[in-house]
Design a protein around this motif. Structure first.
Motif, PDB file in Angstrom:
ATOM      1  N   ASN A 221     -22.868  19.419  18.478  1.00  0.00           N
ATOM      2  CA  ASN A 221     -21.494  19.455  17.956  1.00  0.00           C
ATOM      3  C   ASN A 221     -21.442  19.799  16.476  1.00  0.00           C
ATOM      4  O   ASN A 221     -20.599  20.588  16.051  1.00  0.00           O
ATOM      5  CB  ASN A 221     -20.798  18.117  18.212  1.00  0.00           C
ATOM      6  N   ASP A 222     -22.385  19.200  15.704  1.00  0.00           N
ATOM      7  CA  ASP A 222     -22.394  19.469  14.266  1.00  0.00           C
ATOM      8  C   ASP A 222     -22.650  20.941  13.984  1.00  0.00           C
ATOM      9  O   ASP A 222     -21.975  21.568  13.170  1.00  0.00           O
ATOM     10  CB  ASP A 222     -23.476  18.629  13.580  1.00  0.00           C
ATOM     11  N   MET A 223     -23.654  21.483  14.670  1.00  0.00           N
ATOM     12  CA  MET A 223     -24.030  22.868  14.402  1.00  0.00           C
ATOM     13  C   MET A 223     -22.932  23.838  14.841  1.00  0.00           C
ATOM     14  O   MET A 223     -22.673  24.834  14.188  1.00  0.00           O
ATOM     15  CB  MET A 223     -25.344  23.198  15.118  1.00  0.00           C
ATOM     16  N   ILE A 224     -22.297  23.531  15.965  1.00  0.00           N
ATOM     17  CA  ILE A 224     -21.245  24.418  16.457  1.00  0.00           C
ATOM     18  C   ILE A 224     -20.049  24.371  15.510  1.00  0.00           C
ATOM     19  O   ILE A 224     -19.449  25.397  15.188  1.00  0.00           O
ATOM     20  CB  ILE A 224     -20.844  24.014  17.885  1.00  0.00           C
ATOM     21  N   LYS A 225     -19.748  23.161  15.036  1.00  0.00           N
ATOM     22  CA  LYS A 225     -18.634  23.029  14.097  1.00  0.00           C
ATOM     23  C   LYS A 225     -18.928  23.798  12.810  1.00  0.00           C
ATOM     24  O   LYS A 225     -18.047  24.479  12.268  1.00  0.00           O
ATOM     25  CB  LYS A 225     -18.432  21.539  13.785  1.00  0.00           C
ATOM     26  N   PHE A 226     -20.163  23.710  12.358  1.00  0.00           N
ATOM     27  CA  PHE A 226     -20.534  24.388  11.121  1.00  0.00           C
ATOM     28  C   PHE A 226     -20.366  25.902  11.264  1.00  0.00           C
ATOM     29  O   PHE A 226     -19.808  26.565  10.382  1.00  0.00           O
ATOM     30  CB  PHE A 226     -21.991  24.047  10.776  1.00  0.00           C
ATOM     31  N   GLU A 227     -20.821  26.426  12.376  1.00  0.00           N
ATOM     32  CA  GLU A 227     -20.721  27.874  12.599  1.00  0.00           C
ATOM     33  C   GLU A 227     -19.251  28.287  12.706  1.00  0.00           C
ATOM     34  O   GLU A 227     -18.842  29.332  12.211  1.00  0.00           O
ATOM     35  CB  GLU A 227     -21.484  28.257  13.875  1.00  0.00           C
TER      36      GLU A 227
END
Lengths: 405, 246
Positions: A221-227
């Motif tokens: 979730n964190d990485m997807i949100k960041f992208e």
């Protein structure tokens, strides 16, 4: 197994690059390129005069300023992971291979970031060579140090895939601090030592990432949100020049503007359009930006004809950009189900758009008369631009809707 | 307050998905539109609510067709979609206001009903939120409130149970029941057959775009030749039968 991730990455990168290419056509359109040329030319001239005027001895502010500039330029460029929301479902079984995926992302992002840093160094080189009397070798070493620091920054972002928020915050602060210290070291003490320490930091960061990736699970979730956030910044910029479909979904409550909403009791379309206009960043943002731009230009203009053209042009631009609002609700099934006749839609839309343009008309004309002073010839502006509003919401809008239908 | 579908042939393209569909939903009746995925339930509903135009046949509410008087036709109809459809930029309160406006409802009366429903579905403290950001179940509840404040003559409800918690399911069924008693005609598509069997008065069994059977549970049982068969037995029996025939 690894091959599959490689393939996914390559496919995505290709699609991403072709999207950027497609949009860049709109961003670098003729008008913009022309304006950019003038802007860069003017800036370049000023910069070259500034560098020529630098005295032989090094001024006290030159080094600190350079450090701050280099530090800020290190912030340009983010990790391009190209992860999308569906990945947290579809790639979940590949959890253990995500490290490899991220490394491909890092490779790509590092390359892009290094090219960007090279550009910055080239731009800064007259100042550094002339002002600080550096040799080319030292400049090259500084460039290497910048690349190492930037890649360390990218790894720090990548670490977010494996470590907790609180821990991540500390690492982020540590990363920024070490950047500042190493840059100071390069500029004040010795660029050889600075570059070497930057390299050591990079190795440590990479080692830390490797060990973190072994003990923690991938934080989808964190990485997807960041992208997603990264893409949003990019799309918002492109949206200044052309419509980006991903941007439209952005809505904010903006309660303080509730007083501006029409108090209609029997016009569902006006009710919808007015709220959509205020709360969708795409339209209200564009409206405010263009209005501010026009106001500034008019406040600097000393020529009646020029102000006149600017007012007419911006009323046209704003009106035309607002046309897109007409279709906002077309994919909502209830629009077709309400017992409201479709003809009301255009009536309500024209009402709203006319009101907005009246506002623009009033603001720009008042500013122009404040700046230029009132003369009889001035009356030309409000008169012609008022007629223009009717041409826009009448003839142009009808034509536009016909073309889109 | 009758919804009449007569000889409906239609679909999304030239090749019809629905073949000769006829049924009625009368005042005070809850009719279940039953079918597997892809049987044609949603297509039928899209025709009724006026998103698709029939290639043949007619759909009328109280003898008024959509083409006769679109405003009158739509004014009698309330629709609850399977996937909640909301406006990104409208708060919950504004969704209700818009519904009141669009249907030309009496504001005070509609808000009285709305407040009651908001209480039942535990949404009363969320009036100023954007429901587009709610969970699926909560968005579904918003759709329920918006549909039922209209006090429509005909309700078209598309698969309402998925995503609702048991409490909300019960409350919805109570609501449907009270609207039925008021005299509304209600068409509900679902494949939760056990619930349908319990609550619907009449069933239209769709299979591959045709009506396989229609009638009350008793009539269907007689047709099927088993007096204690459940709706699931009947439906599965009939459709599997159908497969071997075609």
């Amino acid at each position: 197994m690894e091959k599959a991730m490689n393939e996914i990455w390559n496919k995505r990168l290709k699609a991403y690059q072709s999207t950027l290419l497609r949009y860049s056509k709109y961003v670098f359109n003729d008008h913009f390129v022309l304006a950019l040329l003038f802007f860069v030319g003017g800036l370049g001239l000023a910069y070259s005069n500034f560098v020529k005027a630098l005295p032989l001895n090094i001024l006290w502010w030159e080094k600190p300023i350079l450090i701050v500039i280099l530090f800020l330029l290190l912030k340009v460029g983010k990790l391009t992971s190209l992860l999308v929301e569906a990945d947290s479902v579809f790639l979940l079984p590949k959890d253990y291979e995500m490290k490899g995926f991220l490394q491909l992302a890092l490779k790509h992002s590092s390359l892009i970031a290094s090219v960007i840093q090279l550009g910055f160094i080239v731009v800064l080189s007259p100042f550094i060579l002339q002002g600080l009397h550096w040799s080319l070798l030292k400049l090259f070493l500084l460039f290497l140090a910048l690349c190492f620091l930037k890649i360390m920054d990218l790894i720090q972002i990548m670490l977010g895939a494996y470590i907790e928020h609180s821990e991540k915050l500390w690492i982020k602060i540590l990363c920024q601090l070490s950047q500042l210290i190493i840059l100071s070291l390069c500029i004040y003490v010795n660029v050889f030592i600075g570059t070497f320490i930057a390299f050591i930091c990079l190795v440590i960061a990479k080692y830390y990432f490797n060990s973190a990736s072994k003990v923690h699970i991938f934080r989808w979730n964190d990485m997807i949100k960041f992208e997603k956030e990264r893409l949003m910044v990019l799309y918002r910029f492109i949206n200044l020049f052309t419509d980006v479909p991903q941007i439209v979904g952005q809505t904010k409550r903006r309660k303080i503007f509730d007083f501006m909403l029409p108090k209609t009791k029997n016009d569902p379309y006006l009710y919808l359009y007015s709220r959509s206009f205020i709360r969708q960043s795409g339209f209200s943002g564009m409206f405010v930006r263009l209005l501010c731009l026009a106001s500034i230009i008019i406040l600097f203009s000393t020529n009646l004809i020029f102000s006149f053209l600017i007012i007419c042009m911006f009323i046209y631009l704003i009106g035309f950009q607002l046309f897109g609002l007409y279709f906002t609700f077309d994919d909502n099934v209830f629009i077709y189900i309400y017992p409201v006749s479709e003809s009301q839609k255009k009536v309500a839309f024209v009402k709203l758009i006319r009101k907005m343009l009246y506002g623009v008309w009033a603001i720009l004309n008042v500013l122009a008369v404040i700046k230029l002073g009132f003369k009889a010839s001035f009356l030309l502006i409000p008169f012609v631009s008022f007629v223009e509003i009717y041409v826009i919401v009448g003839y142009l809008l009808t034509n536009y809707l016909k073309k889109k239908a | 307050m009758t919804l009449k579908v007569q000889g409906l042939v239609g679909g999304y393209s030239k090749i019809p998905v629905l073949k000769d569909i006829s049924f009625e939903v009368n005042s005070g009746q809850l009719v279940g539109l039953i079918g597997l995925n892809g049987a044609g339930k949603s297509t039928t509903i899209n025709h009724i609510i006026g998103l698709l135009e029939p290639q043949k046949g007619a759909i009328k509410i109280d003898d008024i067709g959509l083409k006769d008087d679109a405003k009158a036709y739509k004014g009698k109809l309330a629709y609850m979609p399977e996937m909640p459809v909301l406006y990104q930029e409208l708060t919950l309160k504004e969704h209700l206001e818009l519904t009141i406006m669009a249907y030309g409802l009496d504001s005070n009366k509609a808000w009285r009903i709305a407040n009651k429903l908001l209480g039942i579905f535990r949404l009363a403290n969320k009036l100023d939120w954007f429901p587009a950001n709610f969970s699926k179940g909560m968005r579904q509840k918003v759709m329920i409130v918006c549909a039922f404040i209209t006090r429509a003559d005909v309700y078209v409800i598309d698969e309402p149970f998925l995503g609702l918690d048991p409490l909300a399911t019960r409350d919805l069924l109570t609501l449907v029941d009270s609207e039925k008693k008021r005299g509304s005609a209600i068409l509900m598509s679902t494949h939760v057959l056990s619930t349908a069997q319990e609550y619907c008065d009449y069933f239209v069994l769709l299979h591959q775009g045709r009506i396989k059977a229609k009638g009350s549970l008793q009539e269907l049982r007689t047709l099927y030749g088993n007096d204690s068969a459940s709706l699931t037995d009947i439906y599965l029996g009939m459709t599997q039968d159908g497969k071997s025939n075609e």
